[in-house]
Design an enzyme around this catalytic site. Structure first.
Site, PDB file in Angstrom:
ATOM      1  CB  CYS A 165     109.281  32.995 114.048  1.00  0.00           C
ATOM      2  SG  CYS A 165     110.430  34.225 114.762  1.00  0.00           S
ATOM      3  CE  LYS A 176     110.665  36.030 110.876  1.00  0.00           C
ATOM      4  NZ  LYS A 176     111.443  35.983 112.133  1.00  0.00           N
ATOM      5  CG  ASP A 200     112.524  32.686 111.192  1.00  0.00           C
ATOM      6  OD1 ASP A 200     112.305  33.251 110.110  1.00  0.00           O
ATOM      7  OD2 ASP A 200     112.389  33.256 112.292  1.00  0.00           O
TER       8      ASP A 200
END
Ligand code: VGL
Ligand code: ZN
Length: 213
Positions: free
Chosen positions: A160, A115, A17
Site C-alpha cells: 500500500c 479503501k 494502513d
C-alpha cells in the site's frame, strides 16, 4: 541533504494502513510494524494536513484466500482481469483488526480514508483502486486544500505504501517517504527491495523522520 523545512499549507502527511492486522498479533502482521507508531506520533504535530488510510474490506473480499477454494495463501490470481495476491482475512470492516493501532494518535487527522471496501476490487493505493482508474477522492482533497508535497509513512512498504507513492508521483506530487516509519511484508521475498528501488527510480525521496521538526 534531503532535510526538509516544513510548510504547513503546502505539505501533507499521509499515514498508510497503520492497523492492528498489520501489527504484532494481527492476521497479516508486518515485521516491525508497531515500530513505526512512535516516529509517526512524534511528527504529527508538525503537520496541519493529515490523512490516514484504513484498509477496509467486506468479509467476503476478493483479496482473501478464504474466498478462493482450491487456492493457497499468497497465490497470485486474476480477478475480473486484475492481478490479485491472496491474503489471509484482514482488516474486515468494523473488526478489531481493522482498527488503528491503539497507540496511534489519530485525533489531528482531517481525513480518514477507507479503501478496499468493494467486494470484488482491492485497493492498495490511497489514490486509485486496483483497476488503476477508480479514484478514492484523496487527490481531490489534497488539491482542494492546496497541498502539493507529501510525506508518506505506514504499512506496508511493498504494497500500500508502494502503490500510494507511485500514484502520488504520477499525479505530480513531490513525495518524501519516511524511511524509518515504513515496514514491508516482503512477499514474495525480495519484493521489499524491489519496491524501494522502483520508488527511488521514480524520484521519491527517502528521509529519516528524525530530520523533521
Ligand atoms: C496491504 C496487503 C493487503 C497493505 C493491504 O496495507 O500494504 N497489504 N492489503
Ligand atoms: Zn487489504
Amino acid at each position: 541533504m534531503n532535510n526538509a523545512v516544513l510548510d504547513r499549507k503546502r505539505d501533507a502527511l499521509l499515514v498508510v494502513d497503520l492497523q492492528n492486522d498489520f501489527c504484532a498479533g494481527g492476521s497479516l502482521a508486518v515485521e516491525g510494524g508497531d515500530q513505526v507508531v512512535a516516529p509517526i506520533n512524534r511528527i504529527l504535530p508538525l503537520f496541519d494536513n493529515i490523512a490516514f488510510t484504513q484498509d477496509w474490506h467486506p468479509a467476503d473480499h476478493v483479496s482473501f484466500a478464504s474466498a478462493w477454494p482450491g487456492r493457497s495463501l499468497y497465490d497470485s490470481v486474476e480477478a475480473d482481469g486484475i492481478p490479485q495476491v491472496l491474503w489471509p482475512d484482514h482488516c474486515v470492516q468494523g473488526s478489531r483488526g481493522a482498527a488503528f493501532h491503539q497507540s496511534l494518535e489519530t485525533d489531528r487527522a482531517s481525513v480518514i480514508l477507507r479503501k478496499g471496501a468493494r467486494a470484488r476490487l482491492d485497493s492498495y493505493s490511497a489514490f486509485f483502486e486496483n483497476d488503476r482508474s477508480t479514484p478514492t477522492g484523496l487527490d481531490g482533497w489534497l488539491r482542494g486544500i492546496g497541498a502539493s508535497e507529501l510525506y508518506v509513512a505506514g504499512l506496508a512498504t511493498d504494497f500500500c505504501v508502494f502503490f500510494t507513492v507511485l500514484d502520488a508521483l504520477r499525479l505530480g506530487y513531490k513525495v518524501r517517504v519516511l524511511e524509518d516509519a515504513i515496514r514491508a511484508v516482503d512477499i514474495p521475498p525480495g519484493g521489499a527491495a524491489r519496491a524501494l528501488g522502483t520508488m527511488r527510480r521514480e524520484r521519491a525521496a527517502f528521509i529519516d523522520s528524525r530530520t523533521l521538526g
